[in-house]
Design an enzyme around this catalytic site. Structure first.
Site, short mmCIF file in Angstrom:
data_model
loop_
_atom_site.label_atom_id
_atom_site.label_comp_id
_atom_site.label_asym_id
_atom_site.label_seq_id
_atom_site.Cartn_x
_atom_site.Cartn_y
_atom_site.Cartn_z
N ASP A 32 -17.21 6.19 -84.77
CA ASP A 32 -18.99 6.71 -85.24
C ASP A 32 -19.46 5.55 -83.91
O ASP A 32 -19.68 4.58 -83.65
CB ASP A 32 -19.46 6.81 -85.59
CG ASP A 32 -20.76 7.13 -85.97
OD1 ASP A 32 -21.51 7.64 -84.11
OD2 ASP A 32 -22.07 6.04 -86.22
N ASP A 36 -24.77 7.13 -85.96
CA ASP A 36 -25.90 8.38 -86.80
C ASP A 36 -25.71 8.51 -88.18
O ASP A 36 -25.20 9.23 -88.58
CB ASP A 36 -26.13 9.33 -86.22
CG ASP A 36 -25.10 10.28 -85.34
OD1 ASP A 36 -23.49 9.72 -85.84
OD2 ASP A 36 -25.32 10.96 -84.86
N ASP A 40 -17.84 10.58 -83.05
CA ASP A 40 -18.57 11.75 -82.05
C ASP A 40 -17.41 11.29 -81.10
O ASP A 40 -16.24 10.53 -80.58
CB ASP A 40 -19.85 10.73 -81.15
CG ASP A 40 -20.01 10.04 -81.04
OD1 ASP A 40 -18.88 8.67 -80.66
OD2 ASP A 40 -21.16 8.97 -81.63
N ASP A 109 -9.46 23.34 -80.32
CA ASP A 109 -8.85 23.99 -81.06
C ASP A 109 -9.65 25.78 -80.68
O ASP A 109 -10.27 25.49 -80.29
CB ASP A 109 -9.80 23.72 -82.49
CG ASP A 109 -9.27 24.07 -83.27
OD1 ASP A 109 -8.83 25.12 -84.22
OD2 ASP A 109 -8.86 22.57 -84.53
N ASP A 208 -6.39 28.71 -85.02
CA ASP A 208 -7.11 28.88 -86.35
C ASP A 208 -6.93 30.21 -86.47
O ASP A 208 -7.04 30.90 -86.50
CB ASP A 208 -8.44 28.30 -86.40
CG ASP A 208 -8.97 28.34 -87.49
OD1 ASP A 208 -8.45 27.60 -88.26
OD2 ASP A 208 -10.01 29.33 -88.12
N GLU A 264 -1.56 28.79 -86.32
CA GLU A 264 -1.98 27.98 -87.56
C GLU A 264 -1.43 29.73 -88.52
O GLU A 264 -2.41 30.67 -88.16
CB GLU A 264 -3.15 27.90 -88.03
CG GLU A 264 -3.63 27.51 -89.61
CD GLU A 264 -4.49 27.50 -90.08
OE1 GLU A 264 -4.67 26.57 -91.23
OE2 GLU A 264 -5.29 28.05 -89.73
N HIS A 335 -6.87 17.98 -92.17
CA HIS A 335 -8.06 18.38 -92.34
C HIS A 335 -8.02 18.61 -93.91
O HIS A 335 -8.96 19.10 -94.78
CB HIS A 335 -8.64 18.35 -91.70
CG HIS A 335 -8.61 19.98 -90.43
ND1 HIS A 335 -7.21 20.31 -90.08
CD2 HIS A 335 -9.42 20.96 -90.84
CE1 HIS A 335 -7.93 21.47 -89.82
NE2 HIS A 335 -8.24 22.23 -90.32
N ASP A 336 -7.01 19.74 -93.80
CA ASP A 336 -6.65 21.07 -94.64
C ASP A 336 -5.92 21.03 -95.99
O ASP A 336 -6.29 21.39 -96.87
CB ASP A 336 -6.91 22.39 -94.62
CG ASP A 336 -7.75 22.72 -93.96
OD1 ASP A 336 -8.89 22.97 -93.22
OD2 ASP A 336 -6.70 23.07 -93.07
C1 NOJ Z 1 -8.50 26.82 -91.03
C2 NOJ Z 1 -9.21 25.86 -90.89
O1 NOJ Z 1 -8.13 24.26 -90.92
C3 NOJ Z 1 -10.19 25.39 -91.83
O2 NOJ Z 1 -10.63 23.81 -91.48
C4 NOJ Z 1 -10.90 26.21 -91.98
O3 NOJ Z 1 -12.10 25.97 -92.74
C5 NOJ Z 1 -10.77 27.47 -91.78
N1 NOJ Z 1 -10.12 28.52 -90.97
C6 NOJ Z 1 -11.25 28.29 -91.83
O4 NOJ Z 1 -11.83 28.42 -89.96
#
Ligand code: NOJ
Length: 566
Positions: A32, A36, A40, A109, A208, A264, A335-336
């Site tokens: 950041d 804030d 960013d 993305d 995605d 993905e 991140h998932d």
């Molecule tokens: C896969 C993404 O990596 C995830 O973070 C997102 O919640 C879902 N697709 C929906 O876009």
């Protein structure tokens, strides 16, 4: 690309993205710059030199487009603008320039299975405006939901819109209505967006959830009694291959040969990956697959015990597909997913050892390695004291369902700490300053409790630096034809403690042998007699650079050694 082996090993299908190591940036949590509490783009620019020192070749940037942030940017309301929280288009252009100046490519993305419900297309569609009426999947629902499909986020996949007086489909949150890919106008819009960003000079897209864009013809009737509530009607749906080919031809168009497309694909198996990847098929260059990160998880949020031989078997099947012409992203965190270090290693007792072992294990496979931010300093899962610590919409929905089922947070908290997506979304720990040096004010998501010990500054000052090891590993791969293109062969697949494999090619007089101890115990490993060699030189090792001959070696907890056998 100075290694002569590269030209020996590969004759005609050399690609930059097969030789690259990617670094994934989740912008909200990276750095950041304006205090804030939200990461960013200028914050990323401040760290470009850091990425360069690590030695990565490309950055995959999670969505930075204009978005109400219902799903942290995966709900896009304007595909051609930067979210003001993250900066401006000028900032974005500067980032691209700074990366390119250091020969680091930029992958954006592309989220086009769905848009945000705030996108003008959806607003017009709700109003049934002619041009947009058919941009989404609308169905009447006089007798309730049009079918029994469930969203990926543990809710029904349909929501009722009061204005249009119909239901619309959303495979994710209600704020992410699914775009109707059957409508050629929708596809044309998508291809224009792709073209617009490629014209801006990016080096490719991560696509995605791309294998759910085609829904079965039967929609909306679904299959009310089906065991799977919907997935069989939209994963690898009937028109997927046509849509991907169009995306590749009309979308990527003239840029097709220079840029990369990374799909993905949920629930994909190696066979299907072979269908969609490679220049000869649908024009997706590589797939992000999930089988290896699902071994410890039952359907839903339940834990399952697993064995190293299962991981070997999954990886071996995928490596075989790569050998046949598919290509994959190699990752253990994103991140998932919860942090790979917590899933496969032991951050409490063996942080350095297991973080570096996992890196070695992963990067030696055939495919393109991806490093997820913070992985390079050994960041691990976090704790959640109360439901208010959960930010992720999926986790919130799951908690709601558990609560309604009468569970207390204490009873189910372990599910979130093991699988929750927030684990990997906490701010990158740059220093031991307040808020881990990520921001000067309270971050949007709490910082990991261990930031005073686990942070970039401390790691880099240590003589057991995870970062340093990653950069040596990346350096080993750089320009190394055998590692990018050579064959893969598992050694002792039945061993449930040590994961070992060979990378070799007929035209090269040496080979690599990777030996990785996946346990917190000392393990002995014996190389089968069938592996012949005269000399064995350890070229990389996380604990002991003078490691013993691999014919019979005692491996310390989480020890990893890469040998060059000649
Ligand atoms: C896969 C993404 O990596 C995830 O973070 C997102 O919640 C879902 N697709 C929906 O876009």
């Amino acid at each position: 690309m100075g290694n002569s082996a590269t030209t020996d090993v590969v004759s005609n299908n050399r690609e930059w993205w097969k030789e690259a190591v990617f670094y994934q940036i989740y912008p909200r949590s990276f750095n950041d710059s304006d205090g804030d509490g939200v990461g960013d783009i200028p914050g990323i620019i401040e760290k470009v030199a850091y990425l360069d020192e690590l030695g990565v070749d490309a950055v995959w940037l999670n969505p930075v487009y204009k978005s109400p942030q219902a799903d942290n940017g995966y709900d896009i309301s304007d595909y051609r603008a930067v979210n003001p929280e993250y900066g401006s288009m000028e900032d974005w252009s500067r980032l691209l320039e700074e990366l390119h100046d250091r020969d680091i490519r930029l992958i954006m993305d592309l989220v086009v299975n769905h848009s945000s419900d705030q996108h003008v297309w959806f607003r017009e569609s709700r109003a049934s405006t002619d041009e947009y009426a058919d941009y989404y999947y609308w169905r009447s629902g006089d007798s309730g939901y049009p079918n029994n499909w469930e969203s990926y986020f543990d809710t029904p996949a349909w929501s009722y819109d009061e204005k249009r007086e119909e239901y619309y489909l959303h495979l994710f949150t209600a704020e992410q209505p699914d775009l109707n890919w059957r409508n050629p106008d929708v596809r044309a819009e998508v291809f224009d967006i792709v073209d617009w960003w490629l014209d801006h000079g990016i080096d490719g897209f991560r696509l995605d959830v791309i294998n759910v864009i085609s829904k079965a013809v039967g929609l909306p009737d679904g299959d009310p009694d089906a065991e799977h509530v919907g997935t069989e009607h939209f994963i690898n749906g009937p028109d997927l291959h046509d849509y991907l080919n169009e995306l590749s031809g009309e979308g990527f168009g003239e840029y097709r040969d220079e840029v990369v497309s990374i799909g993905e694909c949920s629930n994909i198996d190696p066979e299907t990956a072979l269908d969609v990847t490679g220049r000869e098929s649908d024009g997706i260059d590589m797939t992000i697959f999930f089988e290896h990160v699902e071994l410890d998880r039952e359907e839903g949020w339940q834990h399952r015990e697993w064995d190293l031989t299962e991981l070997k078997s999954v990886m071996a099947d995928w490596q075989a597909a790569v050998e046949e012409g598919a290509w994959v992203s190699l990752y253990h965190s994103n991140h998932d997913q919860p942090r790979g270090l917590s899933r496969f290693g032991d951050p409490d007792q063996f942080r350095y050892e297991s973080a570096t072992m996992l890196a070695t294990w992963l990067h030696g496979h055939k495919g393109s390695p991806f490093v997820y931010q913070g992985e390079e300093i050994g960041m691990s899962n976090v704790t959640f004291e109360s439901p208010s610590d959960l930010d992720d919409i999926w986790a919130q929905n799951h908690w709601e369902n558990e609560r309604e089922a009468g569970k207390s947070f204490e009873e189910v908290r372990g599910e979130f700490e093991r699988f929750g997506r927030d684990n990997s979304r906490t701010p990158v720990q740059w220093s031991d300053e307040e808020y881990a040096g990520f921001s000067t004010s309270e971050p949007w998501l709490g910082v990991g409790d261990d930031y005073e010990e686990v942070n970039v500054e401390a790691d880099r000052a240590s003589d057991r630096s995870v970062f340093e090891f990653y950069s040596e590993l990346i350096e080993l791969r750089s320009g190394n034809g055998l590692l990018s293109y050579g064959g893969f062969e598992m050694v002792r697949p039945e061993d449930s403690s040590v994961y070992a494999y060979r990378r070799r090619h007929d035209s090269v007089d040496h080979e690599y042998l990777f030996v990785c101890n996946f346990t917190g115990d000392t393990e002995s490993f014996e190389l089968p007699d069938t592996v012949e060699y005269e000399t064995a030189e350890p070229v990389l090792a996380n604990l002991n650079k003078l490691a013993a001959d691999p014919a019979a070696v005692e491996l310390r907890p989480y020890e990893a050694i890469v040998y060059e056998l000649s």
